[in-house]
Design a protein around this motif. Structure first.
Motif, short mmCIF file in Angstrom:
data_model
loop_
_atom_site.label_atom_id
_atom_site.label_comp_id
_atom_site.label_asym_id
_atom_site.label_seq_id
_atom_site.Cartn_x
_atom_site.Cartn_y
_atom_site.Cartn_z
N THR A 64 -79.37 52.81 -5.46
CA THR A 64 -80.59 52.00 -5.62
C THR A 64 -81.05 52.01 -7.07
OG1 THR A 64 -81.28 52.50 -3.36
CG2 THR A 64 -82.98 51.70 -4.88
N PHE A 65 -81.07 53.19 -7.69
CA PHE A 65 -81.46 53.30 -9.09
C PHE A 65 -80.49 52.53 -9.99
CE2 PHE A 65 -83.87 57.19 -7.80
CZ PHE A 65 -85.08 56.87 -8.39
N TRP A 66 -79.20 52.64 -9.69
CA TRP A 66 -78.17 52.01 -10.53
C TRP A 66 -78.31 50.50 -10.48
CZ3 TRP A 66 -74.58 54.82 -13.42
CH2 TRP A 66 -73.62 54.06 -14.09
N ARG A 67 -78.48 49.94 -9.29
CA ARG A 67 -78.62 48.49 -9.13
C ARG A 67 -79.88 47.96 -9.80
NH1 ARG A 67 -78.25 46.85 -3.02
NH2 ARG A 67 -78.78 44.86 -4.00
N SER A 68 -80.92 48.80 -9.83
CA SER A 68 -82.18 48.39 -10.45
C SER A 68 -82.20 48.67 -11.95
CB SER A 68 -83.35 49.13 -9.77
OG SER A 68 -83.36 48.88 -8.39
N ASN A 69 -81.07 49.11 -12.49
CA ASN A 69 -80.96 49.40 -13.92
C ASN A 69 -81.99 50.43 -14.37
OD1 ASN A 69 -79.57 49.01 -16.38
ND2 ASN A 69 -81.13 47.58 -17.11
N SER A 177 -85.89 59.92 -13.43
CA SER A 177 -85.63 60.19 -12.03
C SER A 177 -84.27 59.64 -11.62
CB SER A 177 -86.73 59.58 -11.15
OG SER A 177 -86.50 59.86 -9.79
N GLY A 178 -83.97 58.41 -12.03
CA GLY A 178 -82.69 57.80 -11.70
C GLY A 178 -81.53 58.52 -12.36
#
Length: 255
Positions: A64-69, A177-178
Protein backbone atom coordinates in the motif's frame (compact mmCIF):
# COMPACT_ATOMS: atom_id res chain seq x y z
CA UNK A 1 4.93 -29.03 22.10
CA UNK A 2 1.58 -30.51 21.04
CA UNK A 3 -0.35 -28.42 18.51
CA UNK A 4 -4.00 -28.96 19.41
CA UNK A 5 -6.98 -27.31 17.78
CA UNK A 6 -7.35 -25.03 20.81
CA UNK A 7 -3.69 -23.95 20.61
CA UNK A 8 -4.04 -23.17 16.90
CA UNK A 9 -7.20 -21.11 17.45
CA UNK A 10 -5.52 -19.18 20.29
CA UNK A 11 -2.55 -18.33 18.04
CA UNK A 12 -4.74 -17.29 15.12
CA UNK A 13 -6.79 -14.99 17.35
CA UNK A 14 -3.62 -13.55 18.92
CA UNK A 15 -2.05 -12.76 15.53
CA UNK A 16 -5.31 -11.31 14.20
CA UNK A 17 -5.53 -9.01 17.24
CA UNK A 18 -1.84 -8.15 16.89
CA UNK A 19 -2.29 -7.26 13.21
CA UNK A 20 -5.38 -5.20 14.03
CA UNK A 21 -3.54 -3.29 16.75
CA UNK A 22 -0.39 -2.89 14.64
CA UNK A 23 -2.23 -1.30 11.72
CA UNK A 24 -3.64 1.41 14.01
CA UNK A 25 -1.21 1.92 16.86
CA UNK A 26 1.80 -0.35 16.29
CA UNK A 27 3.20 -2.93 18.68
CA UNK A 28 2.23 -6.28 17.16
CA UNK A 29 5.39 -7.97 18.40
CA UNK A 30 4.49 -7.17 21.99
CA UNK A 31 1.48 -9.48 21.58
CA UNK A 32 2.78 -12.21 19.27
CA UNK A 33 5.99 -13.15 21.12
CA UNK A 34 4.47 -13.63 24.59
CA UNK A 35 1.42 -15.37 23.11
CA UNK A 36 3.61 -18.03 21.51
CA UNK A 37 5.59 -18.46 24.73
CA UNK A 38 2.38 -18.99 26.69
CA UNK A 39 1.33 -21.99 24.58
CA UNK A 40 4.60 -23.67 25.54
CA UNK A 41 6.59 -22.92 22.39
CA UNK A 42 10.36 -22.81 23.05
CA UNK A 43 11.69 -19.19 23.11
CA UNK A 44 13.84 -19.49 19.97
CA UNK A 45 11.01 -21.10 18.04
CA UNK A 46 8.58 -18.43 19.28
CA UNK A 47 10.88 -15.75 17.84
CA UNK A 48 11.44 -17.57 14.55
CA UNK A 49 7.77 -18.43 14.05
CA UNK A 50 6.71 -14.86 14.86
CA UNK A 51 9.24 -13.42 12.39
CA UNK A 52 7.84 -15.47 9.51
CA UNK A 53 4.19 -14.73 10.29
CA UNK A 54 4.61 -10.98 10.85
CA UNK A 55 6.87 -10.45 7.83
CA UNK A 56 4.22 -12.02 5.56
CA UNK A 57 1.44 -10.12 7.32
CA UNK A 58 3.20 -6.77 6.85
CA UNK A 59 3.62 -7.18 3.07
CA UNK A 60 0.07 -5.87 2.56
CA UNK A 61 0.93 -2.61 4.32
CA UNK A 62 4.23 -2.30 2.44
CA UNK A 63 2.49 -2.74 -0.92
CA UNK A 64 0.00 0.00 0.00
CA UNK A 65 2.80 2.42 0.90
CA UNK A 66 4.74 1.52 -2.25
CA UNK A 67 1.78 2.07 -4.59
CA UNK A 68 1.05 5.40 -2.92
CA UNK A 69 4.68 6.49 -3.43
CA UNK A 70 5.13 6.94 0.33
CA UNK A 71 8.53 5.25 0.50
CA UNK A 72 11.92 6.92 0.04
CA UNK A 73 12.92 4.39 -2.58
CA UNK A 74 16.50 5.57 -3.10
CA UNK A 75 17.58 4.37 0.37
CA UNK A 76 15.65 1.10 0.32
CA UNK A 77 18.36 -1.13 -1.25
CA UNK A 78 21.09 -0.01 1.17
CA UNK A 79 18.71 0.05 4.14
CA UNK A 80 17.27 -3.37 3.39
CA UNK A 81 20.69 -5.02 3.02
CA UNK A 82 21.93 -3.35 6.23
CA UNK A 83 18.82 -4.38 8.15
CA UNK A 84 19.13 -7.96 6.90
CA UNK A 85 22.80 -8.13 7.93
CA UNK A 86 22.04 -6.78 11.40
CA UNK A 87 19.02 -9.04 11.88
CA UNK A 88 20.90 -12.15 10.77
CA UNK A 89 23.63 -11.48 13.31
CA UNK A 90 21.07 -10.66 16.02
CA UNK A 91 19.21 -13.92 15.41
CA UNK A 92 22.51 -15.82 15.40
CA UNK A 93 23.37 -14.33 18.80
CA UNK A 94 19.93 -15.28 20.15
CA UNK A 95 20.47 -18.88 19.05
CA UNK A 96 23.65 -19.05 21.13
CA UNK A 97 21.64 -18.58 24.35
CA UNK A 98 19.95 -21.64 25.87
CA UNK A 99 16.15 -21.78 25.76
CA UNK A 100 15.45 -21.33 29.47
CA UNK A 101 17.69 -18.25 29.69
CA UNK A 102 16.30 -16.81 26.44
CA UNK A 103 12.78 -17.07 27.81
CA UNK A 104 13.78 -14.96 30.81
CA UNK A 105 15.63 -12.49 28.54
CA UNK A 106 12.45 -12.01 26.49
CA UNK A 107 10.34 -11.44 29.62
CA UNK A 108 12.84 -8.84 30.89
CA UNK A 109 13.17 -7.07 27.52
CA UNK A 110 9.41 -6.79 26.89
CA UNK A 111 8.72 -3.98 29.42
CA UNK A 112 11.94 -2.20 28.39
CA UNK A 113 10.85 -2.25 24.76
CA UNK A 114 7.38 -1.03 25.70
CA UNK A 115 8.85 1.80 27.79
CA UNK A 116 11.14 2.96 24.99
CA UNK A 117 8.28 2.82 22.48
CA UNK A 118 6.08 4.94 24.76
CA UNK A 119 8.83 7.50 25.37
CA UNK A 120 9.69 7.90 21.69
CA UNK A 121 6.24 7.44 20.17
CA UNK A 122 5.25 11.09 20.48
CA UNK A 123 8.61 12.45 19.34
CA UNK A 124 8.03 14.47 16.18
CA UNK A 125 10.08 16.89 14.11
CA UNK A 126 9.22 19.00 11.12
CA UNK A 127 10.13 17.49 7.77
CA UNK A 128 13.39 18.84 6.36
CA UNK A 129 15.98 18.26 3.67
CA UNK A 130 17.94 15.04 3.70
CA UNK A 131 21.22 15.54 5.58
CA UNK A 132 24.36 15.74 3.43
CA UNK A 133 26.88 14.80 6.12
CA UNK A 134 27.43 11.04 6.45
CA UNK A 135 24.06 10.36 4.84
CA UNK A 136 24.70 6.78 3.71
CA UNK A 137 26.53 5.97 6.93
CA UNK A 138 23.38 6.99 8.82
CA UNK A 139 21.25 4.74 6.63
CA UNK A 140 23.59 1.77 7.21
CA UNK A 141 23.77 2.33 10.97
CA UNK A 142 19.97 2.57 11.24
CA UNK A 143 19.62 -0.69 9.32
CA UNK A 144 22.35 -2.61 11.16
CA UNK A 145 21.64 -1.49 14.74
CA UNK A 146 17.85 -1.72 14.73
CA UNK A 147 18.08 -4.79 12.49
CA UNK A 148 20.22 -6.46 15.17
CA UNK A 149 17.53 -5.68 17.76
CA UNK A 150 14.87 -7.09 15.42
CA UNK A 151 16.81 -10.32 14.97
CA UNK A 152 17.68 -10.76 18.63
CA UNK A 153 14.27 -9.82 20.05
CA UNK A 154 12.04 -7.70 17.80
CA UNK A 155 8.96 -6.13 19.42
CA UNK A 156 8.87 -2.39 18.73
CA UNK A 157 11.50 -2.54 15.96
CA UNK A 158 9.09 -1.07 13.40
CA UNK A 159 8.54 1.97 15.61
CA UNK A 160 12.29 2.31 16.21
CA UNK A 161 12.95 2.24 12.44
CA UNK A 162 10.30 4.92 11.93
CA UNK A 163 11.68 7.20 14.65
CA UNK A 164 15.29 6.78 13.48
CA UNK A 165 14.44 7.60 9.86
CA UNK A 166 12.45 10.63 10.98
CA UNK A 167 15.03 11.97 13.45
CA UNK A 168 18.32 11.19 11.72
CA UNK A 169 17.32 11.54 8.05
CA UNK A 170 14.64 14.26 8.47
CA UNK A 171 12.09 12.25 6.48
CA UNK A 172 8.41 13.13 7.03
CA UNK A 173 6.42 10.90 9.39
CA UNK A 174 4.25 9.27 6.71
CA UNK A 175 7.17 8.52 4.39
CA UNK A 176 9.22 7.34 7.37
CA UNK A 177 6.43 4.93 8.24
CA UNK A 178 6.37 3.48 4.73
CA UNK A 179 10.16 3.25 4.46
CA UNK A 180 10.36 1.68 7.92
CA UNK A 181 8.05 -1.11 6.70
CA UNK A 182 10.58 -2.03 4.00
CA UNK A 183 13.44 -2.09 6.51
CA UNK A 184 11.41 -4.03 9.06
CA UNK A 185 10.13 -6.70 6.70
CA UNK A 186 13.67 -7.28 5.38
CA UNK A 187 15.01 -7.60 8.93
CA UNK A 188 12.16 -9.93 9.90
CA UNK A 189 12.76 -12.17 6.89
CA UNK A 190 16.53 -12.33 7.45
CA UNK A 191 15.98 -13.21 11.10
CA UNK A 192 13.46 -15.88 10.09
CA UNK A 193 16.00 -17.42 7.69
CA UNK A 194 18.60 -17.57 10.48
CA UNK A 195 16.16 -19.13 12.95
CA UNK A 196 15.01 -21.55 10.23
CA UNK A 197 18.61 -22.68 9.72
CA UNK A 198 18.58 -23.61 13.40
CA UNK A 199 15.27 -25.49 13.04
CA UNK A 200 13.57 -22.86 15.19
CA UNK A 201 10.40 -22.23 13.17
CA UNK A 202 7.02 -23.95 13.56
CA UNK A 203 5.47 -23.70 10.08
CA UNK A 204 2.22 -25.38 11.15
CA UNK A 205 1.51 -22.33 13.30
CA UNK A 206 3.39 -19.67 11.31
CA UNK A 207 1.39 -20.02 8.08
CA UNK A 208 -2.16 -19.74 9.53
CA UNK A 209 -0.92 -16.98 11.84
CA UNK A 210 0.48 -15.10 8.84
CA UNK A 211 -2.96 -15.20 7.19
CA UNK A 212 -4.56 -14.03 10.46
CA UNK A 213 -2.04 -11.18 10.68
CA UNK A 214 -2.87 -10.06 7.14
CA UNK A 215 -6.59 -10.10 7.90
CA UNK A 216 -6.03 -8.20 11.16
CA UNK A 217 -4.02 -5.53 9.35
CA UNK A 218 -6.73 -5.23 6.71
CA UNK A 219 -9.59 -4.92 9.21
CA UNK A 220 -7.59 -2.56 11.42
CA UNK A 221 -6.86 -0.23 8.51
CA UNK A 222 -10.60 -0.07 7.76
CA UNK A 223 -11.53 0.84 11.34
CA UNK A 224 -8.53 3.08 12.06
CA UNK A 225 -10.43 6.35 11.67
CA UNK A 226 -13.53 5.17 13.56
CA UNK A 227 -11.72 3.73 16.56
CA UNK A 228 -8.60 5.86 16.84
CA UNK A 229 -5.06 4.91 17.82
CA UNK A 230 -5.28 6.07 21.44
CA UNK A 231 -8.11 3.69 22.33
CA UNK A 232 -6.45 0.73 20.62
CA UNK A 233 -3.10 1.47 22.33
CA UNK A 234 -4.87 1.44 25.72
CA UNK A 235 -6.29 -1.98 24.86
CA UNK A 236 -2.78 -3.09 23.89
CA UNK A 237 -1.44 -2.08 27.31
CA UNK A 238 -4.19 -4.07 29.07
CA UNK A 239 -3.39 -7.14 26.98
CA UNK A 240 0.32 -6.69 27.70
CA UNK A 241 -0.21 -6.54 31.45
CA UNK A 242 -2.11 -9.84 31.35
CA UNK A 243 0.55 -11.47 29.16
CA UNK A 244 3.42 -10.14 31.29
CA UNK A 245 1.92 -11.46 34.55
CA UNK A 246 1.42 -14.87 32.92
CA UNK A 247 4.99 -14.96 31.57
CA UNK A 248 6.58 -13.89 34.85
CA UNK A 249 4.73 -16.72 36.57
CA UNK A 250 5.73 -19.21 33.86
CA UNK A 251 9.46 -18.39 33.67
CA UNK A 252 10.32 -17.04 37.11
CA UNK A 253 7.86 -18.59 39.59
CA UNK A 254 6.61 -21.90 38.23
CA UNK A 255 10.09 -22.86 36.99
Amino acid sequence: MEITFGVLIFCIVAFFVAGFIDSIAGGAGFVTAPSLLLIGMPPHMALGTGKLATSIGSVVALWTFWRSNLILKKIVPVGVLSAMAGASFGAFCALQIDGATMGKVIVIMLPLGILFTVLTGGFKLTEGELPKDHFWLRVVLIGVLIGFYEGFFGPGAGTFFLIALHVFLKIGMVQSSGTAKAFNIAANFAAFMTFASGAAVCYEIAIPCAIASMLGNRVGAYYAIKIGGKFVRNILYIVLIILMVSLVYKFFIAS
